[in-house]
Structure formats: C-alpha cells, structure tokens
Design a protein around this motif. Structure first.
Motif, PDB file in Angstrom:
ATOM      1  N   SER A  22       1.862   0.668   5.289  1.00  0.00           N
ATOM      2  CA  SER A  22       1.890  -0.620   4.595  1.00  0.00           C
ATOM      3  C   SER A  22       0.742  -0.712   3.601  1.00  0.00           C
ATOM      4  O   SER A  22       0.945  -1.060   2.433  1.00  0.00           O
ATOM      5  CB  SER A  22       1.771  -1.773   5.585  1.00  0.00           C
ATOM      6  OG  SER A  22       2.734  -1.701   6.572  1.00  0.00           O
ATOM      7  N   ILE A  23      -0.474  -0.358   4.085  1.00  0.00           N
ATOM      8  CA  ILE A  23      -1.630  -0.484   3.183  1.00  0.00           C
ATOM      9  C   ILE A  23      -1.525   0.511   2.044  1.00  0.00           C
ATOM     10  O   ILE A  23      -1.865   0.187   0.905  1.00  0.00           O
ATOM     11  CB  ILE A  23      -2.944  -0.264   3.946  1.00  0.00           C
ATOM     12  CG1 ILE A  23      -2.989  -1.133   5.180  1.00  0.00           C
ATOM     13  CG2 ILE A  23      -4.105  -0.639   3.089  1.00  0.00           C
ATOM     14  CD1 ILE A  23      -4.092  -0.722   6.084  1.00  0.00           C
ATOM     15  N   SER A  24      -1.034   1.737   2.333  1.00  0.00           N
ATOM     16  CA  SER A  24      -0.940   2.735   1.260  1.00  0.00           C
ATOM     17  C   SER A  24       0.032   2.285   0.188  1.00  0.00           C
ATOM     18  O   SER A  24      -0.227   2.450  -1.002  1.00  0.00           O
ATOM     19  CB  SER A  24      -0.484   4.083   1.814  1.00  0.00           C
ATOM     20  OG  SER A  24      -1.239   4.450   2.902  1.00  0.00           O
ATOM     21  N   PHE A  25       1.186   1.703   0.609  1.00  0.00           N
ATOM     22  CA  PHE A  25       2.160   1.241  -0.382  1.00  0.00           C
ATOM     23  C   PHE A  25       1.567   0.123  -1.224  1.00  0.00           C
ATOM     24  O   PHE A  25       1.805   0.057  -2.433  1.00  0.00           O
ATOM     25  CB  PHE A  25       3.431   0.758   0.314  1.00  0.00           C
ATOM     26  CG  PHE A  25       4.294   1.877   0.806  1.00  0.00           C
ATOM     27  CD1 PHE A  25       4.497   3.001   0.028  1.00  0.00           C
ATOM     28  CD2 PHE A  25       4.928   1.813   2.037  1.00  0.00           C
ATOM     29  CE1 PHE A  25       5.287   4.034   0.468  1.00  0.00           C
ATOM     30  CE2 PHE A  25       5.718   2.846   2.490  1.00  0.00           C
ATOM     31  CZ  PHE A  25       5.903   3.954   1.706  1.00  0.00           C
ATOM     32  N   ILE A  26       0.790  -0.784  -0.585  1.00  0.00           N
ATOM     33  CA  ILE A  26       0.174  -1.866  -1.360  1.00  0.00           C
ATOM     34  C   ILE A  26      -0.871  -1.289  -2.312  1.00  0.00           C
ATOM     35  O   ILE A  26      -0.933  -1.661  -3.484  1.00  0.00           O
ATOM     36  CB  ILE A  26      -0.452  -2.900  -0.411  1.00  0.00           C
ATOM     37  CG1 ILE A  26       0.648  -3.642   0.347  1.00  0.00           C
ATOM     38  CG2 ILE A  26      -1.275  -3.914  -1.189  1.00  0.00           C
ATOM     39  CD1 ILE A  26       0.140  -4.501   1.459  1.00  0.00           C
ATOM     40  N   GLY A  27      -1.678  -0.326  -1.803  1.00  0.00           N
ATOM     41  CA  GLY A  27      -2.715   0.253  -2.643  1.00  0.00           C
ATOM     42  C   GLY A  27      -2.163   1.026  -3.822  1.00  0.00           C
ATOM     43  O   GLY A  27      -2.777   1.096  -4.885  1.00  0.00           O
ATOM     44  N   LYS A  28      -0.949   1.602  -3.633  1.00  0.00           N
ATOM     45  CA  LYS A  28      -0.323   2.386  -4.709  1.00  0.00           C
ATOM     46  C   LYS A  28       0.054   1.483  -5.875  1.00  0.00           C
ATOM     47  O   LYS A  28       0.082   1.933  -7.015  1.00  0.00           O
ATOM     48  CB  LYS A  28       0.931   3.048  -4.135  1.00  0.00           C
ATOM     49  CG  LYS A  28       1.301   4.339  -4.802  1.00  0.00           C
ATOM     50  CD  LYS A  28       2.470   4.953  -4.069  1.00  0.00           C
ATOM     51  CE  LYS A  28       3.691   4.066  -4.155  1.00  0.00           C
ATOM     52  NZ  LYS A  28       4.833   4.592  -3.392  1.00  0.00           N
ATOM     53  N   GLU A  29       0.353   0.196  -5.588  1.00  0.00           N
ATOM     54  CA  GLU A  29       0.782  -0.709  -6.653  1.00  0.00           C
ATOM     55  C   GLU A  29      -0.381  -1.248  -7.466  1.00  0.00           C
ATOM     56  O   GLU A  29      -0.171  -1.814  -8.527  1.00  0.00           O
ATOM     57  CB  GLU A  29       1.555  -1.901  -6.050  1.00  0.00           C
ATOM     58  CG  GLU A  29       2.853  -1.528  -5.384  1.00  0.00           C
ATOM     59  CD  GLU A  29       3.859  -0.981  -6.380  1.00  0.00           C
ATOM     60  OE1 GLU A  29       3.880  -1.465  -7.519  1.00  0.00           O
ATOM     61  OE2 GLU A  29       4.612  -0.073  -6.017  1.00  0.00           O
ATOM     62  N   LEU A  30      -1.608  -1.104  -6.950  1.00  0.00           N
ATOM     63  CA  LEU A  30      -2.752  -1.628  -7.680  1.00  0.00           C
ATOM     64  C   LEU A  30      -3.035  -0.726  -8.873  1.00  0.00           C
ATOM     65  O   LEU A  30      -2.817   0.479  -8.821  1.00  0.00           O
ATOM     66  CB  LEU A  30      -3.971  -1.697  -6.755  1.00  0.00           C
ATOM     67  CG  LEU A  30      -3.757  -2.603  -5.548  1.00  0.00           C
ATOM     68  CD1 LEU A  30      -4.986  -2.587  -4.673  1.00  0.00           C
ATOM     69  CD2 LEU A  30      -3.442  -4.007  -5.996  1.00  0.00           C
ATOM     70  N   LEU A  46       5.304  -8.461   0.503  1.00  0.00           N
ATOM     71  CA  LEU A  46       3.870  -8.443   0.235  1.00  0.00           C
ATOM     72  C   LEU A  46       3.526  -7.415  -0.835  1.00  0.00           C
ATOM     73  O   LEU A  46       2.703  -7.674  -1.726  1.00  0.00           O
ATOM     74  CB  LEU A  46       3.126  -8.128   1.533  1.00  0.00           C
ATOM     75  CG  LEU A  46       1.657  -8.471   1.566  1.00  0.00           C
ATOM     76  CD1 LEU A  46       1.480  -9.951   1.444  1.00  0.00           C
ATOM     77  CD2 LEU A  46       1.050  -7.979   2.847  1.00  0.00           C
ATOM     78  N   ILE A  47       4.175  -6.234  -0.772  1.00  0.00           N
ATOM     79  CA  ILE A  47       3.936  -5.198  -1.786  1.00  0.00           C
ATOM     80  C   ILE A  47       4.287  -5.739  -3.165  1.00  0.00           C
ATOM     81  O   ILE A  47       3.514  -5.612  -4.128  1.00  0.00           O
ATOM     82  CB  ILE A  47       4.776  -3.943  -1.475  1.00  0.00           C
ATOM     83  CG1 ILE A  47       4.276  -3.265  -0.215  1.00  0.00           C
ATOM     84  CG2 ILE A  47       4.722  -2.973  -2.631  1.00  0.00           C
ATOM     85  CD1 ILE A  47       5.212  -2.200   0.287  1.00  0.00           C
ATOM     86  N   GLU A  48       5.470  -6.412  -3.275  1.00  0.00           N
ATOM     87  CA  GLU A  48       5.897  -6.928  -4.578  1.00  0.00           C
ATOM     88  C   GLU A  48       4.948  -8.002  -5.079  1.00  0.00           C
ATOM     89  O   GLU A  48       4.607  -8.047  -6.262  1.00  0.00           O
ATOM     90  CB  GLU A  48       7.325  -7.490  -4.478  1.00  0.00           C
ATOM     91  CG  GLU A  48       8.370  -6.443  -4.165  1.00  0.00           C
ATOM     92  CD  GLU A  48       8.312  -5.277  -5.124  1.00  0.00           C
ATOM     93  OE1 GLU A  48       8.337  -5.508  -6.335  1.00  0.00           O
ATOM     94  OE2 GLU A  48       8.229  -4.131  -4.647  1.00  0.00           O
ATOM     95  N   VAL A  49       4.491  -8.892  -4.139  1.00  0.00           N
ATOM     96  CA  VAL A  49       3.592  -9.972  -4.556  1.00  0.00           C
ATOM     97  C   VAL A  49       2.270  -9.402  -5.052  1.00  0.00           C
ATOM     98  O   VAL A  49       1.739  -9.816  -6.090  1.00  0.00           O
ATOM     99  CB  VAL A  49       3.379 -10.953  -3.382  1.00  0.00           C
ATOM    100  CG1 VAL A  49       2.270 -11.921  -3.701  1.00  0.00           C
ATOM    101  CG2 VAL A  49       4.646 -11.715  -3.092  1.00  0.00           C
ATOM    102  N   CYS A  50       1.736  -8.397  -4.305  1.00  0.00           N
ATOM    103  CA  CYS A  50       0.470  -7.796  -4.727  1.00  0.00           C
ATOM    104  C   CYS A  50       0.624  -7.116  -6.076  1.00  0.00           C
ATOM    105  O   CYS A  50      -0.255  -7.199  -6.931  1.00  0.00           O
ATOM    106  CB  CYS A  50      -0.017  -6.786  -3.685  1.00  0.00           C
ATOM    107  SG  CYS A  50      -0.668  -7.561  -2.233  1.00  0.00           S
ATOM    108  N   SER A  51       1.768  -6.429  -6.256  1.00  0.00           N
ATOM    109  CA  SER A  51       2.021  -5.765  -7.531  1.00  0.00           C
ATOM    110  C   SER A  51       2.084  -6.771  -8.665  1.00  0.00           C
ATOM    111  O   SER A  51       1.495  -6.572  -9.732  1.00  0.00           O
ATOM    112  CB  SER A  51       3.326  -4.976  -7.419  1.00  0.00           C
ATOM    113  OG  SER A  51       3.796  -4.638  -8.683  1.00  0.00           O
TER     114      SER A  51
END
Lengths: 227, 78
Positions: free
Chosen positions: A215-223, A109-114
């Motif tokens: 999880s949310i922090s890692f996703i937010g870091k990629e934005l 999910l992190i990679e997809v969001c990134s």
C-alpha cells in the motif's frame, strides 16, 4: 435475508480490537510523560515509531504524519483477522468482500494522494500518459492493482484455512484407527499447534506486512519526486 | 467422468505453483548473495526480497484460487 456467519466473526474481531485499544488507552492515560516508558506503553511507542519510519521511507515527511494512522489501523485489523483462527474463529479476511473493501480503500487513497500531489490538471493528464490511447492500459493497471492487492490476501488466508480443515479431517481419520480412544483426535492435538503456528501466525504476520508495505509503495510511486 | 475431468482441471491450475516455487527460490538466492556482498544494506534487501517474493507469489495464488473455484463452484453443480 439470512445473515452470513462471517458478519459475526467481523463483529468479534472488531470487539477484540476495541477491547485491546481500550486497555491500551487506559494505560496510556495513566502514563507520566516524564518517566521512563515500560511495558505496554513502551511496546506502543516502539510500534508507532516503526510504522512512521516505514511510511517516511517510502513517502515524504508531510504525508507520513497523515498516513501512518491509517496504515497502523489497517495493519492491526488485518493482523488480528488473520490470527483469528487461533481464537476458534474463522478469519474475516477469508471472505472476499472484506479484503476487497480493504483494497478498495487503499486504491481510493492512492488516487487521492496522486491527485493532491499533481494537482487537478496533472492528475487528469496522468491518465493519458505517455499519450492518449494509453488510457485503456492505465485503467487496466489501476484495476489490476485492486485485484492483486485483494486477491493476494484473500487467497493466502483462505488456502491456509482450507488446508487446516483438510489436515484436521485427515488426522481425525488416522487417530480413529487407534483403539480405546473413542474418536478422540489425539494426533491432531499433537500435530495441529505447529501447523497453526505456520498457517496462522507466520503467514498472517507476513501477509499483513506485505499488504501494508505494498500500500505504501503504491502511494509513494504516485508522488512526483522522492528527494 | 465429469468428476475426473474437474479434478484434472483443478490439478492443472494448481500447477502454476511449480514455476513460482523455482523462481521464489531464485529471489532468496539473489537476496542472500546481495547481503553477502553488502552486509550493511541487509534491512533494505530483506524487505525488497519479501516484496518481490510476494508479488511473484500472486501468480501461484491465482492458480490456487481457480482450482478452489473449480472444486467448490463447478463441483457443486455436478
């Protein structure tokens, strides 16, 4: 091939969550949207709002609507799995396959969001930042995210489970010294609830919160930018 | 002899928890001081302190896992 006992515990936990959600669903269907929410409906509304607020804090408005159902599902599953020790089950999260799967979903999910945030070219370029030889370090950092997310949850839960087993064995040995009990674990009955409260409820809720927040922090870091 | 060596190895690897314990206490101290200076930001400071404590705790958890592996995997091979 022999089926591992963890598979049955996973089914049991999944069944418990399904029954809980069916119950909540029946209550929500009966609920009149114009009246004052109370009871189960109120709890559901507050939980949904709290999760959406947490996700919106770390990411943006657009992503919060898409991500919060996933975050809520993972949070509910991990929490019920962690407190499964209270229902005389073994925690499914004390099996590395389960936590690895959960962490792998989050990493994909992190990679997809990134990739969605940067576009295809920007995503490929992000692997070679700040310059080309760093691709090795970037790969290591992505693998270590996966390892630390899964191993943290697994280690915490399995250490709690093993400590509880050791304490039960010790208390059984102590109370077998008391006469007239016929191997009844009297001290265990008195002492164990407090430890179950700490190792199952407190630690389980804490680890759920940490997994979800990380999880949310890692996703937010990629934005690209948080305005 | 091998059992004693394995037990010693397991104890050594669980000693990662010593330093982690000290510095997780420092996280708590910093959080309390920050809330004392700025009580309005208590919610944010609390969640950040929990995340910091959890990330630094990972080190101790790795040590604990390695000691479990030594006891249950290597111990079974004896």
């Amino acid at each position: 091939m022999e089926i591992q006992s963890t598979v049955y515990y996973i089914w049991a936990v999944t069944g418990m969550i399904a029954l809980l959600l069916l119950f909540v669903n029946s209550r929500l269907r009966k609920f009149d949207p114009l009246s004052q929410p109370k009871g189960v409906v109120l709890v559901c509304l507050m939980a949904a709002q709290a999760i959406e607020n947490i996700v919106r804090d770390k990411t943006n408005e657009n992503l919060a609507r898409k991500l919060s159902p996933y975050i809520a599902t993972v949070g509910l599953y991990i929490f019920v799995s962690n407190i499964a020790g209270l229902f005389a089950l073994e925690s499914p999260t004390a099996n590395y396959s389960v936590t690895f799967t959960l962490a792998a979903i989050t990493c994909i999910l992190i990679e997809v969001c990134s990739a969605k945030a940067r576009g295809t070219g920007g995503y490929i370029k992000s692997w070679f930042e700040p310059f080309a030889p760093f691709v090795l370090i970037n790969v290591i950092s992505k693998v270590s995210t996966l390892a630390s997310l899964s191993l943290r949850l697994f280690g915490n839960i399995i250490s709690g489970g093993i400590l509880m087993k050791v304490i039960y064995a010790m208390l059984a040995a102590v109370s077998s010294a008391i006469p007239l009990l016929h191997n009844f674990n009297l001290i265990g009955v008195i002492v164990a609830p407090v430890l179950h409260f700490y190792f199952d409820l407190f630690s389980g809720a804490m680890q759920t919160y940490i997994f979800v927040i990380l999880s949310i922090s890692f996703i937010g870091k990629e934005l690209p930018s948080n305005e | 002899m091998e059992v004693a060596l394995l037990a010693f190895a397991a104890t050594l690897s669980v000693m990662t928890g010593m330093v982690t314990g000290i510095f997780e206490g420092k996280v708590a101290i910093a959080a309390v001081e920050a809330i004392g200076k700025n009580p309005d930001a208590a919610g944010k400071i609390q969640s950040m302190a929990i995340i910091g404590a959890a990330i630094s705790e990972t080190c101790a958890i790795y040590g604990l896992l390695i000691s479990f592996l030594i006891i249950f995997v290597l111990g079974n091979k004896l």
